[in-house]
Design a protein around this motif. Structure first.
Motif, mmCIF file in Angstrom:
data_model
loop_
_atom_site.group_PDB
_atom_site.id
_atom_site.type_symbol
_atom_site.label_atom_id
_atom_site.label_comp_id
_atom_site.label_asym_id
_atom_site.label_seq_id
_atom_site.Cartn_x
_atom_site.Cartn_y
_atom_site.Cartn_z
ATOM 1 N N LYS A 64 0.855 -1.186 0.000
ATOM 2 C CA LYS A 64 0.000 0.000 0.000
ATOM 3 C C LYS A 64 0.892 1.237 0.000
ATOM 4 C CE LYS A 64 -3.037 2.571 3.157
ATOM 5 N NZ LYS A 64 -3.714 2.524 4.472
ATOM 6 N N ARG A 66 0.544 5.463 -0.066
ATOM 7 C CA ARG A 66 -0.409 6.559 0.078
ATOM 8 C C ARG A 66 0.320 7.884 0.159
ATOM 9 N NH1 ARG A 66 -1.484 9.566 3.981
ATOM 10 N NH2 ARG A 66 -0.524 8.203 5.535
ATOM 11 N N HIS A 70 -4.755 10.206 -1.246
ATOM 12 C CA HIS A 70 -4.762 9.360 -2.435
ATOM 13 C C HIS A 70 -3.713 8.262 -2.303
ATOM 14 C CE1 HIS A 70 -7.397 12.240 -4.491
ATOM 15 N NE2 HIS A 70 -6.666 13.171 -3.900
ATOM 16 N N GLY A 71 -4.052 7.088 -2.817
ATOM 17 C CA GLY A 71 -3.118 5.987 -2.673
ATOM 18 C C GLY A 71 -3.312 4.907 -3.715
ATOM 19 N N LEU A 72 -2.380 3.968 -3.702
ATOM 20 C CA LEU A 72 -2.397 2.815 -4.601
ATOM 21 C C LEU A 72 -2.157 1.572 -3.760
ATOM 22 C CD1 LEU A 72 -2.302 1.433 -7.412
ATOM 23 C CD2 LEU A 72 0.165 1.928 -7.428
ATOM 24 N N GLU A 73 -3.022 0.577 -3.920
ATOM 25 C CA GLU A 73 -2.846 -0.701 -3.249
ATOM 26 C C GLU A 73 -2.546 -1.768 -4.298
ATOM 27 O OE1 GLU A 73 -6.043 -1.663 -0.643
ATOM 28 O OE2 GLU A 73 -5.829 0.170 0.566
ATOM 29 N N LEU A 83 -4.086 -3.809 -9.240
ATOM 30 C CA LEU A 83 -3.802 -2.430 -8.827
ATOM 31 C C LEU A 83 -5.118 -1.741 -8.501
ATOM 32 C CD1 LEU A 83 -1.147 -1.373 -11.501
ATOM 33 C CD2 LEU A 83 -0.769 -2.420 -9.261
ATOM 34 N N ASP A 84 -5.200 -1.158 -7.318
ATOM 35 C CA ASP A 84 -6.445 -0.527 -6.872
ATOM 36 C C ASP A 84 -6.140 0.889 -6.380
ATOM 37 O OD1 ASP A 84 -9.004 -0.033 -6.132
ATOM 38 O OD2 ASP A 84 -9.024 -1.374 -4.390
ATOM 39 N N TRP A 85 -6.619 1.889 -7.145
ATOM 40 C CA TRP A 85 -6.426 3.283 -6.737
ATOM 41 C C TRP A 85 -7.441 3.641 -5.661
ATOM 42 C CZ3 TRP A 85 -2.171 5.703 -8.300
ATOM 43 C CH2 TRP A 85 -1.541 5.234 -9.462
ATOM 44 N N LYS A 86 -6.990 4.311 -4.608
ATOM 45 C CA LYS A 86 -7.827 4.591 -3.448
ATOM 46 C C LYS A 86 -7.875 6.090 -3.152
ATOM 47 C CE LYS A 86 -8.820 0.371 -1.866
ATOM 48 N NZ LYS A 86 -10.195 -0.110 -1.597
ATOM 49 N N LYS A 87 -8.999 6.494 -2.568
ATOM 50 C CA LYS A 87 -9.106 7.820 -1.971
ATOM 51 C C LYS A 87 -9.590 7.622 -0.544
ATOM 52 C CE LYS A 87 -10.999 12.465 -2.439
ATOM 53 N NZ LYS A 87 -11.844 13.387 -3.244
#
Length: 319
Positions: A64, A66, A70-73, A83-87
């Motif tokens: 993970k 971040r 905003h982040g990328l898991e 790949l999962d882009w997160k807010k």
């Protein structure tokens, strides 16, 4: 950019060192500011830089990354790498082990006031014995309340958070007031600047007759916010509001072979300064407000002893 790269390199190096040393948590601080924190637990490693601005976390084969909200898991699944882009919401990435003093500071910064916005309501006034009924000699001041509008434009605010949901609020606004007279009259001043009624000729009937004022206002409020579902709040604010008069005029409209208008700019012996208590209750950006001015509409001994009141609704821009 070089500074960020340098800090990330330090974080990775220190994380590997701590892994081999078997330590659980290490923090590096510059004065009172924490610039690096590394936490290890079995197969998990967590690196936080710059007061929680950047976070790198590994668990088994998952990663993970971040930056702020905003982040990328990166997750390993039987189907392959995902790949999962997160807010993230703010609460999701604050460290539970943060310094309590820092958490209180952060909560105070997150307090959002509810003053700036647009308000519309109705005007009236009370007598010295808190009655809205005027004596016969003051009948020329009777209002058509349904057409006596109060419009406020609150254009700036300052919220000083005492906690996440409690704070002191001030700001500036412009208050426009119309006092629409019920009778076939308006007001004027005599030679001593005392307010007296103004009546038209017997064959003229006013279609519109009003007194208008403009004040620059400033509140001082204590606002409490009660959280309800979905992180929304019920807001209660109470305190004082003051104003300084920046304009006033009267206006009369009638028909006499055509539409005629009389407009006069004058001070009308109105109070230059006014002040009083105000209370506001609402949900999120919608509020109901009530204000009572403790000094009279007119200067002492220059007009009827009447105290303005306002009741209306507000749409705020604080959220």
């Amino acid at each position: 950019m070089r500074r960020i790269t340098f800090l990330i390199t330090i974080a990775f190096t220190l994380a590997n060192t701590l892994w081999s040393a078997g330590q659980d948590t290490t923090k590096i601080k510059l004065k009172k500011n924490e610039i690096l924190k590394v936490t290890e637990d079995n197969n998990r490693t967590n690196v936080i830089l710059g007061g929680n601005i950047f976070e790198l976390a590994t668990a088994d084969e998952n990663v993970k990354i971040r930056l702020g909200k905003h982040g990328l898991e990166i997750v390993e699944t039987p189907e392959g790498t995902k790949l999962d882009w997160k807010k993230y919401e703010e609460e999701e990435y604050f460290d539970e082990e943060d310094d309590p003093a820092e958490k209180r500071k952060r909560d105070r910064r997150r307090f959002t006031a509810h003053w700036s916005g647009f308000e519309i309501g109705l005007n009236n006034y009370l007598t010295s014995d808190y009655s809205m009924s005027l004596s016969p000699e003051l009948s020329f001041m009777d209002l058509n309340t349904g057409k006596s509008f109060n419009v406020n434009i609150n254009f700036t605010q300052l919220g000083i958070g005492l906690s996440r949901h409690l704070g002191i609020v001030t700001g500036l606004g412009i208050e426009f007031n119309d006092y629409k007279f019920e009778g076939n009259n308006n007001i004027t001043k005599d030679e001593d600047n005392v307010i007296i009624p103004y009546y038209p000729d017997p064959d003229i009937e006013f279609k519109k007759s009003k007194l208008s004022t403009v004040y620059l206002t400033m509140p001082l409020l204590l606002e409490a916010q009660i959280p309800v579902k979905s992180r929304r709040t019920v807001n209660i604010a109470a305190g004082a509001i003051g104003g300084v008069k920046i304009g006033s005029h009267n206006k009369m409209v009638y028909y006499d072979g055509g539409r005629e208008k009389i407009k006069g700019n004058d001070d009308f012996s109105l109070s230059v300064l006014r002040y009083g208590p105000t209370i506001r209750l609402g949900y999120e950006s919608f509020q109901i407000y009530a204000t009572y001015y403790m000094n009279g509409l007119f200067i002492d001994d220059k007009g009827p002893e009447l105290y303005p009141i306002q009741l209306g609704m507000a749409f705020t821009f604080g959220d």
